[in-house]
Scaffold this active site. Structure first.
Site, mmCIF file in Angstrom:
data_model
loop_
_atom_site.group_PDB
_atom_site.id
_atom_site.type_symbol
_atom_site.label_atom_id
_atom_site.label_comp_id
_atom_site.label_asym_id
_atom_site.label_seq_id
_atom_site.Cartn_x
_atom_site.Cartn_y
_atom_site.Cartn_z
ATOM 1 N N HIS A 27 -62.290 64.597 59.027
ATOM 2 C CA HIS A 27 -61.804 64.221 60.352
ATOM 3 C C HIS A 27 -62.013 65.349 61.359
ATOM 4 O O HIS A 27 -61.150 66.213 61.519
ATOM 5 C CB HIS A 27 -60.316 63.871 60.267
ATOM 6 C CG HIS A 27 -59.999 62.773 59.308
ATOM 7 N ND1 HIS A 27 -59.989 62.965 57.938
ATOM 8 C CD2 HIS A 27 -59.690 61.467 59.501
ATOM 9 C CE1 HIS A 27 -59.687 61.831 57.343
ATOM 10 N NE2 HIS A 27 -59.498 60.898 58.255
ATOM 11 N N PRO A 117 -49.703 61.379 54.660
ATOM 12 C CA PRO A 117 -48.932 60.167 54.950
ATOM 13 C C PRO A 117 -48.228 60.371 56.300
ATOM 14 O O PRO A 117 -47.292 61.166 56.404
ATOM 15 C CB PRO A 117 -47.943 60.078 53.783
ATOM 16 C CG PRO A 117 -48.549 60.926 52.688
ATOM 17 C CD PRO A 117 -49.256 62.033 53.424
ATOM 18 N N LEU A 118 -48.701 59.713 57.327
ATOM 19 C CA LEU A 118 -48.304 60.044 58.699
ATOM 20 C C LEU A 118 -46.805 59.909 58.914
ATOM 21 O O LEU A 118 -46.155 59.024 58.370
ATOM 22 C CB LEU A 118 -49.073 59.166 59.689
ATOM 23 C CG LEU A 118 -50.601 59.375 59.660
ATOM 24 C CD1 LEU A 118 -51.299 58.375 60.574
ATOM 25 C CD2 LEU A 118 -50.970 60.794 60.052
ATOM 26 N N ASP A 154 -50.550 60.605 67.366
ATOM 27 C CA ASP A 154 -50.007 59.299 67.776
ATOM 28 C C ASP A 154 -49.472 58.546 66.563
ATOM 29 O O ASP A 154 -48.446 57.871 66.638
ATOM 30 C CB ASP A 154 -51.113 58.470 68.444
ATOM 31 C CG ASP A 154 -51.664 59.153 69.683
ATOM 32 O OD1 ASP A 154 -50.871 59.454 70.593
ATOM 33 O OD2 ASP A 154 -52.879 59.392 69.715
ATOM 34 N N GLY A 155 -50.190 58.665 65.454
ATOM 35 C CA GLY A 155 -49.765 57.968 64.237
ATOM 36 C C GLY A 155 -48.396 58.432 63.778
ATOM 37 O O GLY A 155 -47.519 57.615 63.455
ATOM 38 N N HIS A 258 -62.839 60.326 65.019
ATOM 39 C CA HIS A 258 -61.601 60.459 64.246
ATOM 40 C C HIS A 258 -61.846 60.859 62.795
ATOM 41 O O HIS A 258 -61.297 61.847 62.324
ATOM 42 C CB HIS A 258 -60.785 59.150 64.274
ATOM 43 C CG HIS A 258 -59.715 59.122 63.230
ATOM 44 N ND1 HIS A 258 -58.433 59.556 63.460
ATOM 45 C CD2 HIS A 258 -59.753 58.751 61.918
ATOM 46 C CE1 HIS A 258 -57.729 59.457 62.346
ATOM 47 N NE2 HIS A 258 -58.506 58.964 61.393
ATOM 48 N N GLU A 402 -32.523 56.337 54.970
ATOM 49 C CA GLU A 402 -32.858 56.745 53.603
ATOM 50 C C GLU A 402 -34.186 57.513 53.546
ATOM 51 O O GLU A 402 -34.306 58.521 52.849
ATOM 52 C CB GLU A 402 -32.947 55.514 52.680
ATOM 53 C CG GLU A 402 -31.632 54.757 52.495
ATOM 54 C CD GLU A 402 -31.331 53.794 53.634
ATOM 55 O OE1 GLU A 402 -32.206 53.583 54.513
ATOM 56 O OE2 GLU A 402 -30.211 53.240 53.653
ATOM 57 N N HIS A 452 -24.995 52.585 41.924
ATOM 58 C CA HIS A 452 -25.050 51.122 41.903
ATOM 59 C C HIS A 452 -26.380 50.708 41.277
ATOM 60 O O HIS A 452 -27.214 50.057 41.901
ATOM 61 C CB HIS A 452 -24.866 50.554 43.303
ATOM 62 C CG HIS A 452 -23.508 50.883 43.891
ATOM 63 N ND1 HIS A 452 -23.070 52.177 44.049
ATOM 64 C CD2 HIS A 452 -22.501 50.094 44.313
ATOM 65 C CE1 HIS A 452 -21.844 52.159 44.566
ATOM 66 N NE2 HIS A 452 -21.473 50.909 44.729
ATOM 67 N N HIS A 464 -28.886 43.719 46.420
ATOM 68 C CA HIS A 464 -28.433 45.077 46.142
ATOM 69 C C HIS A 464 -28.620 45.488 44.679
ATOM 70 O O HIS A 464 -28.355 46.627 44.324
ATOM 71 C CB HIS A 464 -26.954 45.220 46.522
ATOM 72 C CG HIS A 464 -26.739 45.361 47.995
ATOM 73 N ND1 HIS A 464 -27.261 44.468 48.902
ATOM 74 C CD2 HIS A 464 -26.074 46.299 48.724
ATOM 75 C CE1 HIS A 464 -26.909 44.855 50.125
ATOM 76 N NE2 HIS A 464 -26.199 45.963 50.037
ATOM 77 N N ARG A 510 -21.845 51.892 39.191
ATOM 78 C CA ARG A 510 -20.645 51.638 39.986
ATOM 79 C C ARG A 510 -19.471 51.391 39.044
ATOM 80 O O ARG A 510 -18.344 51.788 39.315
ATOM 81 C CB ARG A 510 -20.866 50.402 40.858
ATOM 82 C CG ARG A 510 -19.601 49.987 41.582
ATOM 83 C CD ARG A 510 -19.785 48.700 42.400
ATOM 84 N NE ARG A 510 -18.573 48.437 43.150
ATOM 85 C CZ ARG A 510 -17.880 47.302 43.070
ATOM 86 N NH1 ARG A 510 -18.285 46.318 42.285
ATOM 87 N NH2 ARG A 510 -16.790 47.146 43.778
#
Ligand SMILES: Cc1ncc(C[n+]2csc(CCOP(=O)(O)OP(=O)(O)O)c2C)c(N)n1
Ligand SMILES: [Mg+2]
Length: 662
Positions: A27, A117-118, A154-155, A258, A402, A452, A464, A510
């Site tokens: 790139h 990984p953007l 931008d990504g 790019h 998360e 859980h 869940h 749990r």
């Protein structure tokens, strides 16, 4: 005469063009567009010493737009890091070159984190900035006083995780975090107008960031913008207006630059345009000398810092802390107390109890939860929150973020000096998964407290209840998945996670579980990944392999089979990855190399059976759940799925009959 900043920047442009050309892959656009901004940062502002990439008080630089890896490799080479060498750069993207496709922290000491990984680089930077402020609060300005700089494209600013990271950074007022946005209006598909019309600046301002805009192709103007960012107490976004592929006269400003080699003709035209007449991979002496000077700019500050460290009386403690050295001295006394007063307990509660001892003994831990503190049991007594007003706190309220939490934990772990752990429900590892994968790839010591962990969570139902999660996480390299069966195993697994150099996931219940380990063991039995909890009384016909909450069920089922003269071993298997790493004789002892007709292997886990044939063999019996769960109280759900001692014993007897084993 000193070369101009533009000429220094053109060295980056040339190296990026030439390396991509040689590899015919990579790139060039991003490094060519951001070369001036990076030159300003590295020659005037970034505090670093190329002679010691691990100096703890260096500023951190994170190339969140990891596809522009040649920008970083060029900077490391030009400023005089030992690695990469020019030979490494000539072998950009080839097998064995540390100049891998994307920056990898495990390949080059000057690369702080693995990006590509953007969005995740930016999110990890938030964790780095948190770690810096925390250690500053603990050790003071003399020892910890640095910034975190990010280059994001931008990504990075479109990815969902940037919203989590930006929100968290604004909330925690991480004023030492400075992001340079490569605002080139281009992504792979073409103009950003194809996919974005938001006001990015207004968004950051709404998140309580300071923002400043500049011509990203003018190093002097970028410098002024950085000065403003440094002066402001809020985290800063610097909008650098740039042109992708700048210098390539026919292709700049287009997506064509790019992610592909420019081609010999365009490279020649760019050399002319930039006034760069050196052959490929050659840097003129004046340019090299000035870059090298920039690389040793920080050596004086580094030496002064070392003197302060030596005079602080904390040299040994600080160095051990940064090196991440910890022991498990807390474990033995903790287990003694635990064994003296055994009662049924959920492993999430057992984890909280273990954490009480851990947090008291190990000052480096920083806990947190994605808004499930009371469910994950991650906050221990006396653990103060880490807030904008009190960075010395050791508990972070991450909010419902998360992915952002997990990425921040990666940044904290890789910053060094802190050991992050954080919780959510196991099912939501799906939300955190891209960061968990980067924990594993980067060998970041992050501990995921995932409670859980099965249908045993009950009434919340299938949305869940994890089914495929345990096995899918076990499939990830360099990640340990622990599923302890009682209080003792929970503490043992915590000890293993804390002393590991890889990330760990603790899958915790749990619901209450019976104490199974009721006396002191000579060693940490979970360390082998699987061990025999009960030996067959009658001649051995069956081996149960169970994890977590299903171990007590397997034990009860075994008793029923023993009553029918079927001898059963019960193996608790808290960590398959560790078991797989044991020497063959140990594995043969636990799982003898005989056919399932002689000794039937039965796995019992309240999750998918997919993959358990690895241990039961194709002709073994796998008891689990191969569909989504149900909304019901836990005992009803277990009964519904046949995960009770009676039903399991009956299934085993049937299976043995079918196989003619009786
Ligand atoms: C999570 C993720 N999705 C997709 C990609 C593939 N990808 C790499 S660069 C890129 C475009 C990024 O655009 P921008 O950040 O503006 O970079 P520029 O083209 O300006 O260099 C994409 C989609 C990726 N690396 N990571
Ligand atoms: Mg772009």
């Amino acid at each position: 005469m000193q070369p101009t900043q533009r000429r220094l920047a053109n060295a980056i442009r040339a190296l990026a063009m030439d390396a991509v050309e040689a590899a015919n892959s990579g790139h060039p656009g991003m490094p060519m567009g951001m070369a001036d901004a990076a030159t300003a940062l590295f020659t005037k502002h970034l505090k670093f010493d190329a002679a010691d990439p691990r100096w703890p008080d260096r500023d951190r630089f994170i190339l969140s737009a990891g596809h522009g890896s040649m920008l970083l490799y060029s900077l490391l080479y030009l400023t005089g890091y030992d690695q990469p060498t020019i030979e490494d750069i000539k072998r950009f993207r080839q097998l064995g070159s540390p100049c891998a496709g994307h920056p990898e922290n495990f390949e080059l000491p000057g690369v702080e984190v693995t990006t590509g990984p953007l969005g995740q680089g930016l999110a990890m930077a938030v964790g780095m900035a948190v770690a810096e402020r925390h250690l500053n609060a603990v050790y003071g300005d003399d020892l910890v006083d640095h910034r975190t700089f990010v280059v994001a494209g931008d990504g990075c600013l479109m990815e969902g995780v940037n919203h989590e990271a930006v929100g968290l950074a604004g909330h925690l007022k991480l004023g030492r975090l400075i992001v340079l946005w490569d605002d080139n209006n281009i992504t792979i598909d073409g103009s950003t107008e194809l996919s974005r019309n938001e006001d990015v600046i207004a968004r950051f301002q709404a998140a309580k960031w300071h923002t400043v805009e500049c011509d990203g192709l003018d190093a002097g103007k970028v410098s002024k913008a950085i000065e403003k960012a440094v002066a402001d107490e809020r985290p800063s976004l610097i909008r650098c207006k740039t042109i992708i592929g700048y210098g390539a006269p026919n292709k700049q400003g287009t997506a064509a630059t790019h992610g592909a080699a420019l081609g010999a003709d365009e490279v020649a035209a760019a050399r002319k345009e930039l006034g760069w007449d050196s052959p490929p991979f050659e840097i003129p002496d004046d340019v090299r000398a000035t870059w090298r000077e920039a690389g040793s700019r920080g050596s004086k500050a580094h030496a002064e810092w070392t003197r302060r460290l030596e005079a602080s009386g904390k040299s040994e403690e600080f160095s051990a802390r940064i090196a991440g050295k910890i022991d498990d001295a807390w474990l033995k006394p903790y287990l003694e107390t635990l064994l003296a007063d055994l009662k049924p307990v959920a492993t999430r509660k057992a984890s909280e109890a273990a954490l009480g001892a851990i947090n008291a003994a190990i000052p480096a831990t920083i806990g947190g939860s994605a808004d499930l503190t009371g469910s994950n049991n991650t906050r221990t007594k006396g653990q103060e929150p880490l807030t904008a007003d009190n960075y010395s706190g050791r508990y972070i309220y991450y909010g419902i973020r998360e992915f952002g939490m997990s990425a921040a934990m990666n940044g904290m772990a890789l910053h060094g000096g802190v050991i992050p752990y954080g919780g959510t429900f196991l099912v939501f590892t799906d939300y955190a998964r891209p960061a968990i994968r980067l924990s594993a790839l980067q060998k970041a010591r992050v501990i995921y407290v995932m409670t859980h962990d099965s249908i045993g969570l009950g009434e919340d139902g299938p949305t869940h209840q994890p089914i495929e999660h345990l096995q899918s996480l076990r499939a990830m390299p360099q990640l340990k998945v622990y599923r302890p069966a009682d209080g003792v195993e929970t503490a043992e697994c915590w000890a293993l996670a804390l002393t590991d150099d890889e990330p760990s996931i603790l899958a915790l219940t749990r619901q209450n579980l019976q104490p199974l380990r009721t006396s002191a063991a000579k060693e940490n039995l979970c360390a082998k990944g699987a061990y025999r909890l009960k030996d067959a009384d009658k001649p051995r016909k069956v081996i149960f392999l169970a994890t977590g909450s299903e171990v007590e069920i397997a034990l009860a089922a075994a008793e029923k089979l023993e009553a029918q003269s079927i001898g059963v071993d019960v193996v608790s298997m808290p960590c398959t990855e560790r078991f797989d790493a044991q020497p063959q004789p140990y594995r043969d002892d636990i799982l003898p190399d005989v056919s399932n007709r002689e000794i039937l292997r039965v796995s019992v886990e309240a999750g998918t059976t997919f993959g358990w044939e690895r241990y039961t063999g194709l002709h073994g019996l796998r008891i689990g759940i191969d569909r989504f769960g149900v909304s019901a109280p836990a005992p009803d759900a277990y009964d519904y799925f046949g995960l009770t001692p009676d039903k399991i014993a009956a299934r085993v007897v049937d299976f043995m009959k079918q196989r003619g084993m009786e």
